[in-house]
Design a protein around this motif. Structure first.
Motif, short mmCIF file in Angstrom:
data_model
loop_
_atom_site.label_atom_id
_atom_site.label_comp_id
_atom_site.label_asym_id
_atom_site.label_seq_id
_atom_site.Cartn_x
_atom_site.Cartn_y
_atom_site.Cartn_z
N TYR A 359 0.81 -1.27 0.02
CA TYR A 359 0.05 -0.04 -0.01
C TYR A 359 0.88 1.15 0.04
N ILE A 360 1.96 1.15 0.86
CA ILE A 360 2.81 2.60 0.84
C ILE A 360 3.28 2.60 -0.57
N ARG A 361 3.85 1.55 -1.00
CA ARG A 361 4.57 1.66 -2.51
C ARG A 361 3.69 2.18 -3.28
N GLU A 362 2.61 1.70 -3.47
CA GLU A 362 1.55 2.17 -4.49
C GLU A 362 0.96 3.73 -4.14
N HIS A 363 1.07 4.00 -3.07
CA HIS A 363 0.47 5.48 -2.56
C HIS A 363 1.48 6.57 -2.24
N MET A 364 2.62 6.21 -2.47
CA MET A 364 3.64 7.01 -2.09
C MET A 364 3.72 8.73 -2.68
N ASP A 365 2.95 8.45 -3.78
CA ASP A 365 2.70 9.95 -4.28
C ASP A 365 1.93 10.86 -3.60
N ARG A 366 1.49 10.46 -2.62
CA ARG A 366 0.64 11.40 -1.72
C ARG A 366 0.73 11.10 -0.37
N ASP A 367 0.35 12.02 0.43
CA ASP A 367 0.28 11.84 2.00
C ASP A 367 -0.35 10.54 2.38
N GLU A 371 -2.28 6.35 10.49
CA GLU A 371 -3.67 5.72 11.08
C GLU A 371 -4.36 4.96 9.59
N GLU A 372 -3.99 5.27 8.44
CA GLU A 372 -4.67 4.47 7.28
C GLU A 372 -3.97 3.32 7.23
N LEU A 373 -2.61 3.13 7.78
CA LEU A 373 -2.28 1.56 7.88
C LEU A 373 -2.71 0.82 9.00
#
Length: 455
Positions: A359-367, A371-373
């Motif tokens: 998830y981090i790798r796929e969404h690292m282009d935004r904040d 808490e999301e994790l």
């Protein structure tokens, strides 16, 4: 010899074109030339030719109408367009009519004319083979097909076969077809001397009456996929009944392969792994797609396997057959299993952490917030933070920044995009903050890093 006719309204240009090209070198001879479309049509009706080199602009019948008339009257005659400039719209119309290629008159005087003429010869022969095969069928019940990896090896093989007195014909530029009356042992001994890992000798049975074109299409599509799956180390001779080569095997899609190979169950349970491997083996992927898809697999499991993903293309770039990929998958899986040994509860935790890292790798282009994790994994803050650091050796924030910096390094070295654009792509809205973080980690600011490392 391939018979060539040249038509251009300027006699000096026409003579220059004929004189500048070493036609014999390409297996061609000029059988005539003229300055008008009408004269060219008269010659072609009376004596014929194989390739027409034609100017697009001539008095009388010329340009696209001339090419259309040639195509209508002589559907098998191949055409090459000569033009003063690369006129895009005219060239596009000519290509739709079915010309072999086009070249500016100035290019004929340049060194690259040789590459152009080689290409014209190659495409002409391909079209001719297509016409011939539409009308021909295999006469023997069984045949041999020897497939070579490249044209240079095919040329060497052709010389060897001719010297040995073999009866053969070309199926295409890198494939030879032999009647089954040939002595298989002798053919195998010769085949064994030419790149046994990449070349293949096929015995194909139940092929009598099959059109040559259908045979070649089967070898290049379902046959190629079948051989990819069946190939074994050190074995370059294979036998199939032709109906076998026509059978499509049901395989999963690119998206299904990605989803399957990222699941924890696929990695840790033997049955799931074997079932998954069977599906991946028959996946409908080209060689290029396979390399791209499996790169994502390597990337997503890198934290567990410890593999250096920068070496992925070096490791896999020479893979041709499934057994090579299977050995690679087994190696990655072995490393992953070694790193996540434990109880079922521990494996469940690893699966949630793996999901978080993807998830981090796929969404690292935004904040991304902690808490999301926590919502994604269903873990408490203290439990997640402790387990995440145990696995990666980093806090969530450090892990995220490191991923972003690695992505930024690729953008800096492989593109010319401005720094502010790169900062935004990797998740830093504030360019100054990005520059500071980058310098802290790399020692250079982004501009200096680009200057020192750009390819």
């Amino acid at each position: 010899m391939i018979r060539v006719y040249v038509v251009d309204d300027e006699k000096l240009v026409r003579r220059g074109i004929i004189g500048l090209i070493d036609w014999e070198r390409y297996g061609m001879e000029v059988v005539g030339d003229s300055g008008s479309g009408e004269e060219a049509l008269r010659f072609l009706r009376e004596k014929g030719a194989d390739i027409l080199f034609s100017d697009l602009e001539m008095p009388g019948l010329s340009g696209i109408p001339f090419l259309q008339e040639v195509r209508r009257s002589f559907p098998r005659l191949q055409m090459v367009v000569l033009t003063m400039h690369q006129e895009f719209e005219l060239i596009q119309q000519a290509l739709r009519i079915g010309i072999l290629d086009y070249i500016t008159k100035a290019q004929i005087e340049e060194e690259n004319a040789d590459a152009f003429m080689q290409g014209v010869r190659k495409r002409y022969l391909e079209v001719e083979r297509h016409y011939q095969r539409r009308e021909r069928k295999v006469e023997k019940e069984s045949i041999y097909v020897w497939e070579l990896p490249d044209f240079s090896q095919a040329q060497a093989v052709a010389r060897e076969l001719e010297a040995q007195g073999f009866v053969f014909e070309l199926l295409n530029e890198t494939s030879f077809l032999f009647p089954c009356t040939i002595r298989p042992g002798l053919l195998q001994s010769i085949a064994g001397r030419f790149d046994r890992e990449r070349s293949t000798l096929l015995e194909i049975r139940e092929v009598a009456g099959v059109p040559y074109e259908r045979l070649e299409n089967a070898l290049q599509t379902t046959g190629k996929r079948r051989l990819f799956q069946d190939r074994r180390p050190g074995e370059y001779c294979y036998a199939y009944a032709f109906p076998e080569l026509l059978q499509e095997q049901e395989g999963c899609t690119r998206e299904a392969v990605l989803q399957l190979s990222l699941e924890m169950a696929f990695m840790v349970r033997d049955q799931d792994y074997e079932e998954g491997m069977a599906r991946i083996r028959t996946a409908a992927l080209s060689a290029e797609e396979r390399i791209a898809v499996f790169y994502h697999f390597d990337l997503h499991w890198a934290e567990f396997s410890g593999k250096d993903i920068s070496r992925y293309f070096e490791e896999t770039g020479h893979f041709l057959w499934w057994y090579q990929w299977r050995e690679w998958f087994d190696e990655v899986r072995g490393l992953v299993l070694h790193s996540i040994e434990g109880t079922d509860a521990e494996l469940a935790t690893m699966e949630e952490l793996h999901r978080a890292m993807n998830y981090i790798r796929e969404h690292m282009d935004r904040d991304i917030t902690l808490e999301e994790l926590l919502r994604l994994t269903g873990m408490s803050k203290s439990h997640f933070s402790r387990k995440f650091k145990n696995l990666t050796g980093k806090t969530f924030v450090t892990y995220l920044n490191d991923l972003r910096i690695e992505a930024a390094k690729k953008y800096l070295t492989e593109t010319r995009q401005p720094i502010y654009w790169i900062a935004k792509q990797v998740g830093y809205a504030d360019e100054r903050y990005f520059r500071r973080i980058f310098r802290e980690r790399m020692g250079d600011n982004p501009r200096q890093f680009r200057e020192n490392h750009q390819k």
